[in-house]
Scaffold this motif. Structure first.
Motif, PDB file in Angstrom:
ATOM      1  N   MET A 117      93.550 -40.807 -14.381  1.00  0.00           N
ATOM      2  CA  MET A 117      93.224 -41.283 -13.035  1.00  0.00           C
ATOM      3  C   MET A 117      92.060 -42.270 -13.066  1.00  0.00           C
ATOM      4  SD  MET A 117      95.479 -39.969 -11.053  1.00  0.00           S
ATOM      5  CE  MET A 117      94.769 -40.522  -9.501  1.00  0.00           C
ATOM      6  N   ASN A 118      91.080 -42.029 -13.920  1.00  0.00           N
ATOM      7  CA  ASN A 118      89.923 -42.920 -13.998  1.00  0.00           C
ATOM      8  C   ASN A 118      90.315 -44.321 -14.458  1.00  0.00           C
ATOM      9  OD1 ASN A 118      88.112 -41.014 -13.092  1.00  0.00           O
ATOM     10  ND2 ASN A 118      87.482 -40.363 -15.143  1.00  0.00           N
ATOM     11  N   VAL A 119      91.141 -44.391 -15.495  1.00  0.00           N
ATOM     12  CA  VAL A 119      91.557 -45.705 -16.007  1.00  0.00           C
ATOM     13  C   VAL A 119      92.538 -46.381 -15.055  1.00  0.00           C
ATOM     14  CG1 VAL A 119      92.775 -46.918 -17.855  1.00  0.00           C
ATOM     15  CG2 VAL A 119      91.153 -45.092 -18.419  1.00  0.00           C
ATOM     16  N   ASN A 120      93.589 -45.662 -14.686  1.00  0.00           N
ATOM     17  CA  ASN A 120      94.692 -46.291 -13.965  1.00  0.00           C
ATOM     18  C   ASN A 120      94.413 -46.544 -12.499  1.00  0.00           C
ATOM     19  OD1 ASN A 120      95.969 -46.034 -16.409  1.00  0.00           O
ATOM     20  ND2 ASN A 120      97.524 -44.591 -15.716  1.00  0.00           N
ATOM     21  N   PHE A 121      93.694 -45.637 -11.848  1.00  0.00           N
ATOM     22  CA  PHE A 121      93.399 -45.851 -10.429  1.00  0.00           C
ATOM     23  C   PHE A 121      91.993 -46.383 -10.196  1.00  0.00           C
ATOM     24  CE2 PHE A 121      91.639 -44.395  -6.363  1.00  0.00           C
ATOM     25  CZ  PHE A 121      92.412 -45.186  -5.527  1.00  0.00           C
ATOM     26  N   TRP A 122      90.983 -45.658 -10.681  1.00  0.00           N
ATOM     27  CA  TRP A 122      89.617 -46.083 -10.391  1.00  0.00           C
ATOM     28  C   TRP A 122      89.281 -47.407 -11.066  1.00  0.00           C
ATOM     29  CZ3 TRP A 122      87.122 -44.701  -6.372  1.00  0.00           C
ATOM     30  CH2 TRP A 122      87.357 -43.441  -5.796  1.00  0.00           C
TER      31      TRP A 122
END
Length: 267
Positions: free
Chosen positions: A111-116
């Motif tokens: 989630m950190n790489v792909n969204f945030w």
């Protein structure tokens, strides 16, 4: 937006589709800021660019580091004099396991790489893009962002978030000079598993059906064509196009087809 003479920042510029985007943007006359977590990978991109590298700057950055991302516009403007567009291409997949077996560390990393990472880039660069006579934001989602893929459920959730973030942004920027495009690649012949630190079991890979893939070169060309034509959405590969149509008409059947393809990887 025509890219010739424009300055475009590309995340994931050290490998795969991101590297091809950098090289093809240079071919089309753009100036490019290539962003990647790996200095070595960026050096290889520079080598491949050859004489075109005079219009290329490289920036070693982790897209999950908000402070580092917020320092980028000044660095890019110092190198190129302007910033006219961003292509958020960096992304990772999750281990090939069901959600019940996935630890929170892996969930948060995806989630950190792909969204945030996409959020930080978009929020940081948007004020600069709004000042340009023409600008563009391209966010790379995935076929898994509109179609459930067992064993990649969190990856799909991150890419679905990118999908709706981008579509919402498109609506919000309708009356501005900033165009917005969302991209849905199907299976692409890259080393995303390796770069994500994810390897499927050899026994499962042997059983998995062979899937036709699109080359990174073709994927990059399709993305840039869509960007230059101000496309709302871009589908890459016959698999993404077919499943997009089928999922709209028969979502449960489409999900069942993907499950049959993935179950050998899930054990």
């Amino acid at each position: 937006m025509r890219v010739s003479g424009k300055t475009i920042a590309v995340t994931g510029g050290g490998n795969g589709i991101g590297r091809e985007l950098v090289l093809q943007l240079l071919d089309r006359g753009a100036r490019v800021a290539a962003l990647d977590i790996s200095a070595e990978a960026l050096q290889e991109t520079v080598r491949l660019a050859g004489s075109r590298a005079e219009r290329l700057s490289t920036h070693v950055v982790n897209v999950t580091d908000r402070a580092a991302i917020e320092a980028l516009p000044d660095a890019i403007i110092a190198a190129h004099g302007q910033i006219d567009g961003i292509i958020n291409c960096a992304g990772i997949i999750q281990p090939f396991v069901k959600l019940n077996d996935l630890d929170y560390g892996a969930i948060e990393r995806v989630m950190n790489v792909n969204f945030w990472g996409v959020m930080y880039m978009t929020k940081t660069f948007l004020p600069h893009l709004l000042k340009r006579p023409a600008a563009h934001i391209v966010n790379v989602s995935s076929m898994g962002g509109f179609l459930p893929v067992p064993g990649q459920t969190v990856y799909g959730a991150s890419k679905a978030a990118v999908k709706l973030l981008t579509e919402g942004l498109h609506s919000e920027l309708t009356a501005t000079t900033v165009s917005v495009t969302v991209v849905f690649p199907g299976a692409i012949a890259t080393d995303i598993s390796k770069h994500s630190g994810v390897e499927a079991p050899a026994s499962a890979e042997a059983k998995a059906p062979k899937i036709k893939t699109t080359s990174p070169q073709e994927a990059a060309r399709t993305i840039l064509d869509g960007m230059e034509n101000d496309a709302y959405r871009v589908l890459i590969g016959s698999d993404a196009k077919m499943m997009d149509r089928l999922y709209r008409l028969m979502p449960e059947r489409a999900a069942a087809i993907i499950y049959k393809q993935m179950r050998s990887l899930l054990g």
